[in-house]
Design a protein around this motif. Sequence first.
Motif, PDB file in Angstrom:
ATOM      1  N   ILE A 197       0.845  -1.189   0.000  1.00  0.00           N
ATOM      2  CA  ILE A 197       0.000   0.000   0.000  1.00  0.00           C
ATOM      3  C   ILE A 197       0.884   1.245   0.000  1.00  0.00           C
ATOM      4  CG2 ILE A 197      -1.687   1.340   1.310  1.00  0.00           C
ATOM      5  CD1 ILE A 197      -2.972  -1.201   2.202  1.00  0.00           C
ATOM      6  N   LYS A 198       0.841   1.971  -1.097  1.00  0.00           N
ATOM      7  CA  LYS A 198       1.703   3.144  -1.239  1.00  0.00           C
ATOM      8  C   LYS A 198       1.165   4.346  -0.475  1.00  0.00           C
ATOM      9  CE  LYS A 198       3.278   1.654  -5.811  1.00  0.00           C
ATOM     10  NZ  LYS A 198       3.327   1.986  -7.263  1.00  0.00           N
ATOM     11  N   THR A 199      -0.166   4.509  -0.492  1.00  0.00           N
ATOM     12  CA  THR A 199      -0.792   5.624   0.219  1.00  0.00           C
ATOM     13  C   THR A 199      -1.229   5.134   1.595  1.00  0.00           C
ATOM     14  OG1 THR A 199      -1.621   6.467  -1.887  1.00  0.00           O
ATOM     15  CG2 THR A 199      -2.568   7.397   0.115  1.00  0.00           C
ATOM     16  N   LYS A 200      -0.674   5.701   2.622  1.00  0.00           N
ATOM     17  CA  LYS A 200      -0.899   5.195   3.973  1.00  0.00           C
ATOM     18  C   LYS A 200      -2.173   5.782   4.592  1.00  0.00           C
ATOM     19  CE  LYS A 200       2.840   2.844   3.644  1.00  0.00           C
ATOM     20  NZ  LYS A 200       2.735   1.399   3.347  1.00  0.00           N
ATOM     21  N   PRO A 201      -2.890   4.968   5.371  1.00  0.00           N
ATOM     22  CA  PRO A 201      -4.084   5.461   6.064  1.00  0.00           C
ATOM     23  C   PRO A 201      -3.696   6.327   7.254  1.00  0.00           C
ATOM     24  CG  PRO A 201      -3.603   3.225   6.758  1.00  0.00           C
ATOM     25  CD  PRO A 201      -2.609   3.549   5.671  1.00  0.00           C
ATOM     26  N   ASP A 202      -4.661   7.027   7.793  1.00  0.00           N
ATOM     27  CA  ASP A 202      -4.414   7.825   8.996  1.00  0.00           C
ATOM     28  C   ASP A 202      -4.346   6.943  10.233  1.00  0.00           C
ATOM     29  OD1 ASP A 202      -4.543  10.619   7.886  1.00  0.00           O
ATOM     30  OD2 ASP A 202      -6.506   9.882   7.245  1.00  0.00           O
ATOM     31  N   PHE A 203      -5.157   5.883  10.232  1.00  0.00           N
ATOM     32  CA  PHE A 203      -5.208   4.950  11.348  1.00  0.00           C
ATOM     33  C   PHE A 203      -5.436   3.543  10.807  1.00  0.00           C
ATOM     34  CE2 PHE A 203      -6.911   9.028  12.662  1.00  0.00           C
ATOM     35  CZ  PHE A 203      -6.160   9.325  13.781  1.00  0.00           C
ATOM     36  N   ILE A 204      -5.069   2.553  11.597  1.00  0.00           N
ATOM     37  CA  ILE A 204      -5.318   1.151  11.244  1.00  0.00           C
ATOM     38  C   ILE A 204      -6.032   0.495  12.423  1.00  0.00           C
ATOM     39  CG2 ILE A 204      -4.277  -1.091  10.685  1.00  0.00           C
ATOM     40  CD1 ILE A 204      -1.885   0.467   9.534  1.00  0.00           C
ATOM     41  N   MET A 205      -7.060  -0.282  12.114  1.00  0.00           N
ATOM     42  CA  MET A 205      -7.726  -1.050  13.167  1.00  0.00           C
ATOM     43  C   MET A 205      -7.820  -2.511  12.718  1.00  0.00           C
ATOM     44  SD  MET A 205     -11.782  -0.076  12.950  1.00  0.00           S
ATOM     45  CE  MET A 205     -12.884  -0.952  11.813  1.00  0.00           C
ATOM     46  N   HIS A 206      -7.787  -3.400  13.700  1.00  0.00           N
ATOM     47  CA  HIS A 206      -7.858  -4.825  13.405  1.00  0.00           C
ATOM     48  C   HIS A 206      -9.182  -5.441  13.831  1.00  0.00           C
ATOM     49  CE1 HIS A 206      -3.676  -4.549  12.364  1.00  0.00           C
ATOM     50  NE2 HIS A 206      -3.346  -4.152  13.572  1.00  0.00           N
ATOM     51  N   SER A 207      -9.983  -4.677  14.562  1.00  0.00           N
ATOM     52  CA  SER A 207     -11.295  -5.161  14.994  1.00  0.00           C
ATOM     53  C   SER A 207     -12.235  -3.988  15.192  1.00  0.00           C
ATOM     54  CB  SER A 207     -11.169  -5.932  16.316  1.00  0.00           C
ATOM     55  OG  SER A 207     -10.892  -5.027  17.380  1.00  0.00           O
ATOM     56  N   PHE A 208     -13.521  -4.280  15.181  1.00  0.00           N
ATOM     57  CA  PHE A 208     -14.500  -3.213  15.375  1.00  0.00           C
ATOM     58  C   PHE A 208     -14.509  -2.720  16.816  1.00  0.00           C
ATOM     59  CE2 PHE A 208     -15.807  -3.830  11.141  1.00  0.00           C
ATOM     60  CZ  PHE A 208     -16.558  -2.725  10.797  1.00  0.00           C
ATOM     61  N   GLN A 209     -14.024  -3.523  17.739  1.00  0.00           N
ATOM     62  CA  GLN A 209     -13.897  -3.068  19.117  1.00  0.00           C
ATOM     63  C   GLN A 209     -12.949  -1.868  19.185  1.00  0.00           C
ATOM     64  OE1 GLN A 209     -15.761  -4.308  21.583  1.00  0.00           O
ATOM     65  NE2 GLN A 209     -14.957  -2.733  22.963  1.00  0.00           N
ATOM     66  N   GLU A 210     -11.908  -1.873  18.347  1.00  0.00           N
ATOM     67  CA  GLU A 210     -10.954  -0.768  18.309  1.00  0.00           C
ATOM     68  C   GLU A 210     -11.598   0.513  17.780  1.00  0.00           C
ATOM     69  OE1 GLU A 210      -7.058  -1.734  16.538  1.00  0.00           O
ATOM     70  OE2 GLU A 210      -7.691  -3.823  16.668  1.00  0.00           O
ATOM     71  N   LEU A 211     -12.593   0.357  16.915  1.00  0.00           N
ATOM     72  CA  LEU A 211     -13.258   1.533  16.344  1.00  0.00           C
ATOM     73  C   LEU A 211     -13.962   2.336  17.427  1.00  0.00           C
ATOM     74  CD1 LEU A 211     -13.923   3.122  13.796  1.00  0.00           C
ATOM     75  CD2 LEU A 211     -15.927   1.655  13.475  1.00  0.00           C
ATOM     76  N   LYS A 212     -14.549   1.662  18.366  1.00  0.00           N
ATOM     77  CA  LYS A 212     -15.192   2.362  19.480  1.00  0.00           C
ATOM     78  C   LYS A 212     -14.188   3.272  20.187  1.00  0.00           C
ATOM     79  CE  LYS A 212     -18.752  -0.960  20.922  1.00  0.00           C
ATOM     80  NZ  LYS A 212     -19.236  -1.750  22.085  1.00  0.00           N
ATOM     81  N   THR A 213     -13.021   2.727  20.458  1.00  0.00           N
ATOM     82  CA  THR A 213     -11.989   3.492  21.159  1.00  0.00           C
ATOM     83  C   THR A 213     -11.524   4.683  20.333  1.00  0.00           C
ATOM     84  OG1 THR A 213     -11.243   1.457  22.236  1.00  0.00           O
ATOM     85  CG2 THR A 213      -9.735   3.334  22.276  1.00  0.00           C
ATOM     86  N   LEU A 214     -11.307   4.442  19.037  1.00  0.00           N
ATOM     87  CA  LEU A 214     -10.850   5.528  18.164  1.00  0.00           C
ATOM     88  C   LEU A 214     -11.849   6.667  18.105  1.00  0.00           C
ATOM     89  CD1 LEU A 214      -9.296   3.759  15.027  1.00  0.00           C
ATOM     90  CD2 LEU A 214      -8.172   5.417  16.510  1.00  0.00           C
ATOM     91  N   LEU A 215     -13.124   6.331  17.972  1.00  0.00           N
ATOM     92  CA  LEU A 215     -14.128   7.351  17.717  1.00  0.00           C
ATOM     93  C   LEU A 215     -14.721   7.990  18.963  1.00  0.00           C
ATOM     94  CD1 LEU A 215     -15.957   5.808  14.648  1.00  0.00           C
ATOM     95  CD2 LEU A 215     -14.291   7.637  14.681  1.00  0.00           C
ATOM     96  N   THR A 216     -14.377   7.498  20.118  1.00  0.00           N
ATOM     97  CA  THR A 216     -14.824   8.179  21.329  1.00  0.00           C
ATOM     98  C   THR A 216     -13.756   9.136  21.837  1.00  0.00           C
ATOM     99  OG1 THR A 216     -14.089   6.250  22.612  1.00  0.00           O
ATOM    100  CG2 THR A 216     -16.437   6.415  22.106  1.00  0.00           C
ATOM    101  N   LYS A 217     -12.678   9.241  21.057  1.00  0.00           N
ATOM    102  CA  LYS A 217     -11.652  10.252  21.310  1.00  0.00           C
ATOM    103  C   LYS A 217     -11.614  11.178  20.103  1.00  0.00           C
ATOM    104  CE  LYS A 217      -8.698   7.046  23.877  1.00  0.00           C
ATOM    105  NZ  LYS A 217      -7.357   6.399  23.930  1.00  0.00           N
ATOM    106  N   ASP A 218     -11.075  12.338  20.253  1.00  0.00           N
ATOM    107  CA  ASP A 218     -10.847  13.208  19.111  1.00  0.00           C
ATOM    108  C   ASP A 218      -9.681  12.644  18.296  1.00  0.00           C
ATOM    109  OD1 ASP A 218     -12.839  15.006  19.673  1.00  0.00           O
ATOM    110  OD2 ASP A 218     -11.568  16.198  21.002  1.00  0.00           O
ATOM    111  N   ILE A 219      -9.897  12.411  17.016  1.00  0.00           N
ATOM    112  CA  ILE A 219      -8.814  11.862  16.217  1.00  0.00           C
ATOM    113  C   ILE A 219      -8.443  12.833  15.106  1.00  0.00           C
ATOM    114  CG2 ILE A 219      -9.503   9.497  16.716  1.00  0.00           C
ATOM    115  CD1 ILE A 219     -10.684   9.328  13.911  1.00  0.00           C
TER     116      ILE A 219
END
Length: 219
Positions: A197-219
């Motif tokens: 992957i040449k264009t890198k994402p801002d964040f990487i998650m491996h499970s939907f449980q991680e999404l909760k953590t990411l989105l309940t903080k300011d990112i």
Amino acid sequence: MVKLKVRAVIFDIDGTLIDSLDVIAESLVEAAKEMGYNIESKDVKKLIGIPGKEIVKQLLKVSDPQQIKEILGKWEENQRKIYAKRVKLYPKVKETLEYLKSRGFKLATATSLTSDKAKEILRMFSIEKYFDTCVAADDVKEGKPSPDVFLEAARRLNVKTEECVVVGDTEYDILAAKAAKMKIILFNPQKQKLETIKTKPDFIMHSFQELKTLLTKDI
């Protein structure tokens, strides 16, 4: 660093909400074989994320509209035979969507599927109620990696692009989100190496449980 206030989350469908990539790839390999072409599943997977007709054009080197239509029809027919039996939601998808809705996030899907197919899948897994809108390839001028589906989702949700976060599983999602000036979370459930992957994402998650953590903080 200025923190982002996230108001909306835009999800890809195949490979993000649902574990469907093997079925999609195998179905096209079989459809191509029926039409006299030999392709490999791994090559199909590399292109999943762009509209189906573009995958057919690139892999089978087909340009005739009628032939493309016939191959797409066989591909769809093959998928229908095994889709419901083999495809599942990724773990914690429903719980996460329920949580995000309860926290006031606006939710959308933005996909390279057709509108009819996308809505059918959302209904099949009983998750359509969580989404405020569903944007598909036939709703916009250009499919991914063009930003059109994500921009249309933001327009329908009545939010600014900088208030949106995209969750997707391919580099096409990354490219489209970046072009739309949106943050992108790459879903990588198999924890695959991302050197290609040449264009890198801002964040990487491996499970939907991680999404909760990411989105309940300011990112």
